[in-house]
Design an enzyme around this catalytic site. Structure first.
Site, PDB file in Angstrom:
ATOM      1  N   CYS A   1      39.536 -60.164   2.696  1.00  0.00           N
ATOM      2  CA  CYS A   1      40.757 -59.743   3.439  1.00  0.00           C
ATOM      3  C   CYS A   1      41.040 -58.187   3.635  1.00  0.00           C
ATOM      4  CB  CYS A   1      41.871 -60.627   3.096  1.00  0.00           C
ATOM      5  SG  CYS A   1      41.420 -62.588   3.408  1.00  0.00           S
TER       6      CYS A   1
ATOM      7  N   HIS B   1      50.486 -56.073   2.269  1.00  0.00           N
ATOM      8  CA  HIS B   1      49.477 -57.250   2.458  1.00  0.00           C
ATOM      9  C   HIS B   1      49.731 -58.660   2.741  1.00  0.00           C
ATOM     10  CE1 HIS B   1      45.513 -59.286   2.429  1.00  0.00           C
ATOM     11  NE2 HIS B   1      46.084 -59.936   1.461  1.00  0.00           N
TER      12      HIS B   1
ATOM     13  N   LYS C   1      52.372 -59.939   8.882  1.00  0.00           N
ATOM     14  CA  LYS C   1      51.966 -61.114   8.908  1.00  0.00           C
ATOM     15  C   LYS C   1      52.825 -62.386   9.147  1.00  0.00           C
ATOM     16  CE  LYS C   1      48.105 -60.000   5.736  1.00  0.00           C
ATOM     17  NZ  LYS C   1      48.188 -58.583   5.523  1.00  0.00           N
TER      18      LYS C   1
ATOM     19  N   HIS D   1      47.794 -64.549   8.864  1.00  0.00           N
ATOM     20  CA  HIS D   1      46.943 -63.702   8.109  1.00  0.00           C
ATOM     21  C   HIS D   1      45.659 -63.574   8.878  1.00  0.00           C
ATOM     22  CE1 HIS D   1      44.444 -61.820   5.180  1.00  0.00           C
ATOM     23  NE2 HIS D   1      44.540 -62.766   4.447  1.00  0.00           N
TER      24      HIS D   1
ATOM     25  N   PHE E   1      44.360 -56.639   0.424  1.00  0.00           N
ATOM     26  CA  PHE E   1      43.858 -57.012  -0.778  1.00  0.00           C
ATOM     27  C   PHE E   1      42.924 -58.325  -0.615  1.00  0.00           C
ATOM     28  CE2 PHE E   1      48.316 -55.763  -2.308  1.00  0.00           C
ATOM     29  CZ  PHE E   1      47.878 -54.532  -2.454  1.00  0.00           C
TER      30      PHE E   1
ATOM     31  N   PHE F   1      39.959 -61.903  -1.795  1.00  0.00           N
ATOM     32  CA  PHE F   1      39.278 -62.662  -2.825  1.00  0.00           C
ATOM     33  C   PHE F   1      38.289 -61.745  -3.587  1.00  0.00           C
ATOM     34  CE2 PHE F   1      40.183 -67.380  -1.093  1.00  0.00           C
ATOM     35  CZ  PHE F   1      41.371 -67.241  -1.400  1.00  0.00           C
TER      36      PHE F   1
END
Length: 405
Positions: free
Chosen positions: A162, A299, A329, A334, A391, A393
């Protein structure tokens, strides 16, 4: 080191399919979240999703060029087209000047699954045709945009969860700053079909607040229960300042800093330390301090852990500072691989129009978000310097500093 400016932007999202509509949605705090009942039929726990209009490319793009485009590639084409038009870059210019392309994209699920279905049923590769291979690769977006627009500069995808769209802009910025390219089209794209997000749903990552779709995404709110998958595409035309001025291009903003880090921990574990390092590096490169930042596009995706660790990081750097903070968001859900790029577009639109978009659906703070200077309603404000966080995974972190010029 050269200066790097944005001369064109394009956006195709659940908030609208052009900059003007999107700017209006941002100012009004309008949500683009809805329900797709097919998700429940397919086996999802949640039908919530960003509702993104599918573009009609017939008449805009020859069939020969459409055959290799997956869904996210179609969104990216529309965003790139709008960015080039604003930057006053036409086909003749592209034929005679080197322009690069770096896009964030970390999946192309639908063509992979569709091809597998054909093979399971027919057991014959000859029935797959030529389009699936070009649609299925992670590099599908930059491959297709390069072919469609005759781009002859740097050409690759950034695949970093992301943070992909943000890293794509950061890398384009560095290439121009160091004199390796004069112009790079950067951005991010995300497919919205239900094939693409089933594994996320399996993690219980999605909100199940289906009775109130527009209130389901609740960044930083105490009662958040998960993110909402969304998508589309965003594109920014990055250029060397001197060459942009020379050709009379519109100058929308300047990228002045790019920071990055990796958490080095669990594959899905956020980190306030990693976030602080990325933000600090971006501000150091830009030559600004916390007091200089007017707006932070967070984020925050509306997940418990992600929002918590980012709130801790923001409090560490910006406690008692004047910067407004919001996560768009709440409105968009997202947007995953495109989010870092779309949020640069959203932030620049706010900068141009002197407002801060609201962090909608924030009703109750928790102990971590309570100290933050959150814009819970639209704020009329002059914005000269923006920090945008992304940010993902794997512990990947990216931060960009954008300035009014």
């Amino acid at each position: 080191m050269r200066r790097v400016v944005i001369t064109g932007m394009g956006i195709w999202s659940c908030l609208g399919t052009n900059k003007e509509t999107v700017a209006k949605s941002l100012r009004e705090g309008k949500s683009g979240i809805g329900l797709e009942e097919k998700r429940l039929e397919y086996g999802y726990q949640s039908a919530l999703t960003g509702v993104v209009e599918h573009p009609v490319l017939k008449g805009l793009l020859h069939r020969r060029l459409r055959v290799g485009l997956p869904e996210e590639g179609e969104y990216a084409f529309m965003a790139a087209k709008e960015a080039f038009e604003q930057a006053r870059i036409d086909d003749e210019f592209l034929q005679n000047n080197e322009v690069g392309v770096i896009f964030g994209n970390d999946s192309s699920a639908k063509p992979v699954i569709e091809a597998a279905h054909i093979m399971d049923e027919k057991h014959d590769t000859q029935l797959l045709g030529s389009g699936y291979i070009f649609q299925a690769m992670n590099s599908t977006v930059n491959m297709n945009l390069s072919a469609i627009f005759h781009l002859r500069g740097v050409n690759f995808s950034v695949s970093s969860a992301c943070a992909s769209g943000s890293h794509a802009i950061g890398l384009g910025f560095l290439l121009i700053k160091q004199g390796l390219q004069d112009r790079v089209l950067c951005g991010g794209a995300q497919e919205t079909n239900y094939y693409s997000m089933a594994s996320f749903d399996a993690l219980n990552a999605f909100s199940k607040r289906m009775d109130e779709p527009t209130k389901a995404s609740r960044p930083f709110d105490r009662d958040r229960d998960g993110l909402i998958p969304s998508g589309g595409a965003a594109a920014v035309m990055l250029e060397d300042y001197e060459s942009a001025v020379k050709r009379g291009a519109p100058i929308l903003a300047e990228i002045t800093g790019y920071g990055f880090s990796s958490n080095g921990g669990g594959i899905s574990q956020p980190s306030d330390d990693g976030s602080v390092i990325a933000m600090s590096r971006a501000m150091e490169m830009a030559g600004v301090k916390a007091d200089d930042i007017d707006y932070i596009n967070a984020h925050a995706t509306s997940t418990h852990q992600g929002d918590m660790f980012e709130a801790i990081a923001l409090d560490r750097l910006f406690r008692n500072k004047h910067a407004w903070i919001s996560s768009t968001k709440g409105m968009t859900g997202h947007e995953c691989w495109m989010a870092g790029a779309s949020e640069v577009v959203y932030s620049t639109l706010m900068m141009q129009n002197d407002f801060v978009a609201p962090n909608i659906n924030f009703e109750n703070p928790d102990e971590y978000s309570e100290p933050l200077h959150l814009a819970t309603t639209t704020q009329e404000a002059e914005i000269n310097t923006v920090l945008s966080n992304s940010f993902g995974f794997g512990g990947t972190n990216s931060a960009l500093v954008i300035k009014k010029i």
